[in-house]
Design a protein around this motif. Structure first.
Motif, PDB file in Angstrom:
ATOM      1  N   GLU A 364     -72.650 -24.453 -11.281  1.00 55.45           N
ATOM      2  CA  GLU A 364     -70.909 -24.804 -10.820  1.00 55.45           C
ATOM      3  C   GLU A 364     -71.136 -24.893  -9.267  1.00 55.45           C
ATOM      4  OE1 GLU A 364     -66.505 -23.870 -12.381  1.00 55.45           O
ATOM      5  OE2 GLU A 364     -67.791 -22.156 -11.717  1.00 55.45           O
ATOM      6  N   ALA A 365     -70.643 -25.848  -8.800  1.00 55.69           N
ATOM      7  CA  ALA A 365     -70.336 -26.098  -7.446  1.00 55.69           C
ATOM      8  C   ALA A 365     -68.993 -25.963  -7.005  1.00 55.69           C
ATOM      9  CB  ALA A 365     -71.203 -27.131  -6.672  1.00 55.69           C
ATOM     10  N   ILE A 366     -68.570 -25.062  -5.934  1.00 50.65           N
ATOM     11  CA  ILE A 366     -67.086 -25.076  -5.661  1.00 50.65           C
ATOM     12  C   ILE A 366     -67.036 -25.470  -4.255  1.00 50.65           C
ATOM     13  CG2 ILE A 366     -64.861 -23.629  -5.810  1.00 50.65           C
ATOM     14  CD1 ILE A 366     -66.126 -21.878  -7.787  1.00 50.65           C
ATOM     15  N   PHE A 367     -66.355 -26.306  -3.944  1.00 45.30           N
ATOM     16  CA  PHE A 367     -66.017 -26.609  -2.680  1.00 45.30           C
ATOM     17  C   PHE A 367     -64.401 -26.955  -2.183  1.00 45.30           C
ATOM     18  CE2 PHE A 367     -69.864 -28.523  -3.973  1.00 45.30           C
ATOM     19  CZ  PHE A 367     -70.736 -28.593  -2.728  1.00 45.30           C
ATOM     20  N   THR A 368     -64.251 -26.570  -0.924  1.00 42.82           N
ATOM     21  CA  THR A 368     -62.962 -26.969  -0.515  1.00 42.82           C
ATOM     22  C   THR A 368     -62.902 -27.987   0.661  1.00 42.82           C
ATOM     23  OG1 THR A 368     -62.200 -24.556  -0.923  1.00 42.82           O
ATOM     24  CG2 THR A 368     -60.742 -25.909   0.530  1.00 42.82           C
ATOM     25  N   GLU A 369     -62.126 -29.107   0.166  1.00 45.05           N
ATOM     26  CA  GLU A 369     -62.100 -30.192   1.205  1.00 45.05           C
ATOM     27  C   GLU A 369     -60.774 -30.201   1.890  1.00 45.05           C
ATOM     28  OE1 GLU A 369     -62.426 -34.029  -1.092  1.00 45.05           O
ATOM     29  OE2 GLU A 369     -60.499 -34.478   0.135  1.00 45.05           O
ATOM     30  N   LYS A 370     -60.930 -30.547   3.310  1.00 42.38           N
ATOM     31  CA  LYS A 370     -59.563 -30.631   3.955  1.00 42.38           C
ATOM     32  C   LYS A 370     -59.775 -31.770   4.658  1.00 42.38           C
ATOM     33  CE  LYS A 370     -58.436 -25.753   4.441  1.00 42.38           C
ATOM     34  NZ  LYS A 370     -58.288 -24.645   5.172  1.00 42.38           N
ATOM     35  N   ILE A 371     -58.560 -32.644   5.169  1.00 44.03           N
ATOM     36  CA  ILE A 371     -58.420 -33.983   5.835  1.00 44.03           C
ATOM     37  C   ILE A 371     -57.072 -33.766   6.401  1.00 44.03           C
ATOM     38  CG2 ILE A 371     -58.542 -36.232   5.668  1.00 44.03           C
ATOM     39  CD1 ILE A 371     -60.363 -36.140   3.434  1.00 44.03           C
ATOM     40  N   VAL A 372     -57.317 -33.945   7.837  1.00 45.64           N
ATOM     41  CA  VAL A 372     -56.013 -34.180   8.508  1.00 45.64           C
ATOM     42  C   VAL A 372     -55.983 -35.299   9.273  1.00 45.64           C
ATOM     43  CG1 VAL A 372     -54.426 -32.847  10.047  1.00 45.64           C
ATOM     44  CG2 VAL A 372     -55.813 -31.342   8.577  1.00 45.64           C
ATOM     45  N   ILE A 373     -54.908 -36.100   9.462  1.00 46.13           N
ATOM     46  CA  ILE A 373     -54.872 -37.175  10.319  1.00 46.13           C
ATOM     47  C   ILE A 373     -53.669 -37.137  11.312  1.00 46.13           C
ATOM     48  CG2 ILE A 373     -54.511 -39.639  10.503  1.00 46.13           C
ATOM     49  CD1 ILE A 373     -55.235 -39.824   7.615  1.00 46.13           C
ATOM     50  N   PHE A 374     -54.232 -37.150  12.520  1.00 49.81           N
ATOM     51  CA  PHE A 374     -53.174 -36.939  13.757  1.00 49.81           C
ATOM     52  C   PHE A 374     -53.012 -38.104  14.337  1.00 49.81           C
ATOM     53  CE2 PHE A 374     -55.567 -32.892  13.222  1.00 49.81           C
ATOM     54  CZ  PHE A 374     -54.782 -31.850  13.388  1.00 49.81           C
ATOM     55  N   ASP A 375     -51.743 -38.266  14.826  1.00 44.65           N
ATOM     56  CA  ASP A 375     -51.499 -39.249  15.908  1.00 44.65           C
ATOM     57  C   ASP A 375     -52.028 -39.159  17.304  1.00 44.65           C
ATOM     58  OD1 ASP A 375     -49.499 -41.426  16.828  1.00 44.65           O
ATOM     59  OD2 ASP A 375     -49.250 -39.895  18.397  1.00 44.65           O
ATOM     60  N   GLU A 376     -52.938 -39.980  17.571  1.00 44.78           N
ATOM     61  CA  GLU A 376     -53.967 -39.558  18.939  1.00 44.78           C
ATOM     62  C   GLU A 376     -53.015 -39.303  20.031  1.00 44.78           C
ATOM     63  OE1 GLU A 376     -57.712 -41.570  21.122  1.00 44.78           O
ATOM     64  OE2 GLU A 376     -56.015 -42.817  20.689  1.00 44.78           O
ATOM     65  N   LYS A 377     -51.711 -39.816  20.212  1.00 45.99           N
ATOM     66  CA  LYS A 377     -50.960 -39.560  21.438  1.00 45.99           C
ATOM     67  C   LYS A 377     -50.179 -38.262  21.473  1.00 45.99           C
ATOM     68  CE  LYS A 377     -47.621 -41.749  24.306  1.00 45.99           C
ATOM     69  NZ  LYS A 377     -46.436 -43.017  24.629  1.00 45.99           N
ATOM     70  N   SER A 378     -49.675 -37.813  20.405  1.00 46.30           N
ATOM     71  CA  SER A 378     -49.017 -36.643  20.370  1.00 46.30           C
ATOM     72  C   SER A 378     -49.671 -35.531  19.668  1.00 46.30           C
ATOM     73  CB  SER A 378     -47.671 -36.950  19.433  1.00 46.30           C
ATOM     74  OG  SER A 378     -48.144 -37.126  18.109  1.00 46.30           O
ATOM     75  N   MET A 379     -50.689 -36.004  19.024  1.00 50.23           N
ATOM     76  CA  MET A 379     -51.648 -35.010  18.282  1.00 50.23           C
ATOM     77  C   MET A 379     -50.712 -34.184  17.283  1.00 50.23           C
ATOM     78  SD  MET A 379     -54.864 -35.372  19.007  1.00 50.23           S
ATOM     79  CE  MET A 379     -55.524 -33.952  18.100  1.00 50.23           C
ATOM     80  N   LEU A 380     -50.074 -34.681  16.547  1.00 47.69           N
ATOM     81  CA  LEU A 380     -49.063 -34.168  15.632  1.00 47.69           C
ATOM     82  C   LEU A 380     -49.596 -34.774  14.604  1.00 47.69           C
ATOM     83  CD1 LEU A 380     -45.413 -34.390  17.213  1.00 47.69           C
ATOM     84  CD2 LEU A 380     -46.988 -32.281  16.753  1.00 47.69           C
ATOM     85  N   PRO A 381     -49.734 -33.873  13.233  1.00 52.81           N
ATOM     86  CA  PRO A 381     -50.203 -34.591  12.055  1.00 52.81           C
ATOM     87  C   PRO A 381     -49.334 -35.475  11.432  1.00 52.81           C
ATOM     88  CG  PRO A 381     -49.723 -32.166  11.820  1.00 52.81           C
ATOM     89  CD  PRO A 381     -49.304 -32.696  13.296  1.00 52.81           C
TER      90      PRO A 381
END
Length: 594
Positions: A364-381
């Motif tokens: 059994e393989a267990i992974f945690t995947e995280k993805i965040v997309i930021f606005d490049e100008k404000s660096m807010l998600p």
């Protein structure tokens, strides 16, 4: 009626007498605020006619808007006369109206540059008045570019905080965590440098490179009279050694190679250590030594420039994973406007796994995947996702790619974004980190490259049916086709490599028909990053879109390719467009046969 007429005549006569009693063109009759504006216009070289018109309008309050428009028009003309670089400086560095007027009043670039320098010096002095401001300025000076430092100084205090927030966010090595590991490491170094080195030049080197591998005594030093003295040239060796120990240090960083040795001396006995030349030639005269130091510092500065914003951060053992990013246009929607479907496809090679034993036959393989997309100008998600994935695989399966999932954002507006991705393996405790910048053009202003989607490499492509949708939902479905991703774009020799891309804004001809010329080029890597045209037989199989009524697309397979690195290059000419040569759709993708 007669009463109103005589009243108007009386008031008009008074106004004429009033106008005659004083000179309408004299600035003395202006209000204090307008006198100031009049003086600024005169100093800026306004023509006499412009000054007369401005002064005349003080008479009638209702003409204030005319006067204000004249004022704005004059400065707008001055602004338009600036070079593009000067206009950028004006917009970015100057926020208050007084400094802007002063800038526009100056006659040439040299005077304007001098004003900016004076303003920057003033802002710097204001900042370093406090101990906190002094530490902030001198520590960030090591990392900021000249342009970044100027922009930072010319900002207001609230804007400086925002500038720092965005700057640090863009340097975060792992965008998927709340902690900025780079900033934490840098702050700790700054604190240590000021606590132990009291802001001298040892502190600057410590902030950039961290603790040295070794600290050793110097084998020469500059004596009180300013000459460089070697240990071999003095009879009083005990005194020299004692002096060296108390007033000099040599720091060595092995990873920096020949530029990794720094010698510091407290030349005047005040406890402030300066950077001195570390040279193999001993017993130099002070002048010759300082010339050598100047050359050495130039080399060191180049090395520091390369190291800027690269303070090493220990993120543990790295997990390698494969990745491909796809973006496709969506149809325009009255609620959401222009949007894109953005997909992140992730895969992990089986040899990277440290699976947890589940039974005699399965791991059994267990992974945690995280993805965040930021606005490049404000660096807010603008979007984020975190998923824990559990999958089982046969114990005897040790080769190939272990797929995770496809992350989909189905309505990302046009703009520039930074995407942060991390995958953590519970078995090995390894972590893989990746970030990249993507740019999605507005549909309305699309030209050429923006009228064709990502060229995606897939494991396989086939039409979707109801059975698939019932069992799997809409996973991997695009344009009524099932497109199974191939993260990393790596194929085994003899394996078919599928590709897919969408075409936008094709013009329709007679009977609503599409007519295009599609050119496929395959290039193979010769050496380093050089590619040559591949001339293999029957290497491309292409089909024209089956979905003519919907979104046009191209799909096909690549075969008969030898092992190596390749680029698939696609050019599309719209034969229904009379100006097809000016609006070429072009896209490319790299892939590998192993």
């Amino acid at each position: 009626m007669k009463k109103n007429f005589y009243l108007g005549l009386f008031l008009g006569t008074l106004l004429i007498i009033s106008c005659a009693a004083r000179s309408p063109l004299s600035p003395k009759n202006l209000s204090q605020e307008d006198q100031k504006k009049y003086g600024q216009l005169k100093k800026a070289g306004a023509a006499k006619a412009e000054l007369d018109i401005f002064a005349l309008h003080y008479l009638t309050p209702t003409l204030k808007s005319v006067k204000d428009s004249l004022w704005r028009e004059f400065w707008n003309r001055r602004y338009e006369a600036l070079t593009p670089k000067e206009q950028t400086v004006f917009r970015v560095y100057l926020s208050d109206s007084l400094s802007r007027i002063r800038y526009l009043s100056l006659k040439n670039e040299k005077e304007r540059s001098k004003l900016i320098k004076k303003l920057l010096d003033k802002k710097r002095k204001e900042l370093v008045k406090t101990e906190e401001g002094k530490i902030l300025y001198y520590s960030m000076k090591l990392l900021f570019s000249e342009e970044e430092m100027e922009k930072f100084l010319m900002s207001s205090p609230p804007d400086r905080e925002e500038f720092l927030r965005i700057w640090w966010a863009k340097k975060d090595p792992d965008l998927t965590t709340r902690i900025n590991e780079f900033k934490e490491e840098f702050d700790q170094r700054v604190e240590h440098a000021y606590d132990f080195f009291h802001g001298d030049e040892r502190g600057n080197v410590y902030i950039l490179y961290g603790p040295p591998d070794i600290i050793e005594p110097a084998d020469y030093y500059s004596d009180r009279s300013g000459n460089f003295v070697s240990l071999d040239e003095t009879k009083d060796i005990d005194q020299v050694i004692e002096d060296l120990k108390s007033r000099s240090e040599v720091w060595v960083y092995y990873r920096l190679g020949e530029n990794g040795t720094f010698q510091f001396e407290d030349r005047y006995g005040y406890g402030y250590y300066e950077l001195m030349p570390y040279l193999e030639n001993k017993g130099l005269s002070h002048d010759a030594g300082m010339r050598a130091l100047s050359q050495y510092i130039t080399t060191k500065t180049e090395k520091i420039d390369m190291a800027k914003a690269e303070v090493p951060v220990d993120l543990g053992e790295q997990l390698n994973f494969a990745l491909s990013l796809w973006d496709f246009r969506n149809k325009w929607d009255s609620d959401r406007g222009d949007t894109y479907a953005f997909n992140v496809n992730l895969g992990i090679p089986l040899e990277e796994l440290t699976p947890l034993s589940d039974s005699d036959f399965l791991n059994e393989a267990i992974f945690t995947e995280k993805i965040v997309i930021f606005d490049e100008k404000s660096m807010l998600p603008v979007a984020q996702d975190s998923t824990t994935i559990r999958k089982k695989l046969p114990k005897d399966q040790q080769k190939g790619m272990f797929y995770i999932d496809q992350y989909r954002h189905d309505s990302l507006p046009p703009g520039n974004y930074i995407v942060g991705i991390s995958i953590s393996d519970s078995g090995s405790q390894k972590k893989g980190i990746f970030d990249t910048t993507i740019s999605l053009a507005s549909h309305a202003f699309a030209v050429g490259r923006d009228k064709i989607s990502s060229l995606v490499m897939a494991h396989s492509i086939w039409p979707a049916d109801s059975t698939y949708v019932i069992n799997n939902g809409h996973k991997f479905i695009r344009n009524s086709m099932i497109i199974v991703p191939r993260p990393g774009n790596v194929y085994l020799k003899g394996q078919l490599a599928s590709y897919y891309c969408e075409l936008y804004e094709l013009k329709r001809g007679e009977n609503d028909s599409l007519k295009s010329l599609v050119i496929y080029n395959i290039l193979y890597q010769v050496e380093n990053d050089e590619f040559a045209l591949y001339a293999g037989p029957d290497s491309v199989y292409a089909s024209w879109p089956a979905n003519i009524e919907g979104q046009p697309f191209l799909m096909g397979t690549l075969n008969h390719l030898e092992k190596g690195d390749y680029i698939l290059h696609v050019i599309v000419y719209d034969r229904n467009d009379p100006e097809e040569s000016k609006d070429i759709r072009e896209t490319a993708v790299r892939f590998k046969i192993s």
